[in-house]
Design a protein around this motif. Sequence first.
Motif, PDB file in Angstrom:
ATOM      1  N   CYS A  35      25.468  26.690  21.772  1.00 39.18           N
ATOM      2  CA  CYS A  35      26.613  27.025  20.929  1.00 39.18           C
ATOM      3  C   CYS A  35      27.081  28.430  21.271  1.00 39.18           C
ATOM      4  O   CYS A  35      26.381  29.189  21.955  1.00 39.18           O
ATOM      5  CB  CYS A  35      26.266  26.908  19.438  1.00 39.18           C
ATOM      6  N   SER A  36      28.249  28.766  20.793  1.00 34.37           N
ATOM      7  CA  SER A  36      28.782  30.110  21.009  1.00 34.37           C
ATOM      8  C   SER A  36      28.016  31.102  20.146  1.00 34.37           C
ATOM      9  O   SER A  36      27.222  30.713  19.285  1.00 34.37           O
ATOM     10  CB  SER A  36      30.265  30.142  20.651  1.00 34.37           C
ATOM     11  N   THR A  37      28.278  32.378  20.342  1.00 33.72           N
ATOM     12  CA  THR A  37      27.627  33.392  19.507  1.00 33.72           C
ATOM     13  C   THR A  37      28.097  33.306  18.059  1.00 33.72           C
ATOM     14  O   THR A  37      27.452  33.837  17.166  1.00 33.72           O
ATOM     15  CB  THR A  37      27.884  34.807  20.055  1.00 33.72           C
ATOM     16  N   GLU A  38      29.205  32.593  17.828  1.00 29.69           N
ATOM     17  CA  GLU A  38      29.693  32.372  16.461  1.00 29.69           C
ATOM     18  C   GLU A  38      29.139  31.097  15.851  1.00 29.69           C
ATOM     19  O   GLU A  38      29.417  30.777  14.695  1.00 29.69           O
ATOM     20  CB  GLU A  38      31.231  32.319  16.438  1.00 29.69           C
ATOM     21  N   GLY A  39      28.398  30.305  16.643  1.00 28.22           N
ATOM     22  CA  GLY A  39      27.796  29.078  16.137  1.00 28.22           C
ATOM     23  C   GLY A  39      28.589  27.815  16.380  1.00 28.22           C
ATOM     24  O   GLY A  39      28.240  26.760  15.860  1.00 28.22           O
ATOM     25  N   VAL A  40      29.651  27.895  17.194  1.00 26.81           N
ATOM     26  CA  VAL A  40      30.451  26.704  17.503  1.00 26.81           C
ATOM     27  C   VAL A  40      29.691  25.865  18.535  1.00 26.81           C
ATOM     28  O   VAL A  40      29.410  26.337  19.643  1.00 26.81           O
ATOM     29  CB  VAL A  40      31.847  27.096  18.045  1.00 26.81           C
TER      30      VAL A  40
END
Length: 116
Positions: free
Chosen positions: A45-50
């Motif tokens: 996931c991305s660092t934003e949690g996506v």
Amino acid sequence: QAFMDLARSLPGYCYVVFPHCRCDARKTGNIILTITLDGLRMRACSTEGVPEKQEHSFSWDMIKNYEADFEEQSFAFQYTREQQDPKWVRVFSPFYLYMELCVHKAKEEALANESV
């Protein structure tokens, strides 16, 4: 015993999903760690949690060791794959102690279910 049989039959039994966190197996981005009766699953996931498409699953027979590291505040596990050297993966999370406990209990439960 009847209560545990009922609990084991419910959806989501022994299925724990942790918030996204950093992992040394990824150069950029994070992972979402899921612990189940089948083993561990790491979803990129991305660092934003996506969530992203990349996902790796590790069955309990692939996981040889695991530990919580107090100094690094991380959960680590060692896995093996056919014709490859064992590798350690380190997950950095404030939930590292709970990750270790969940892995211990899920693996214990999975092994108990195999012997029944």
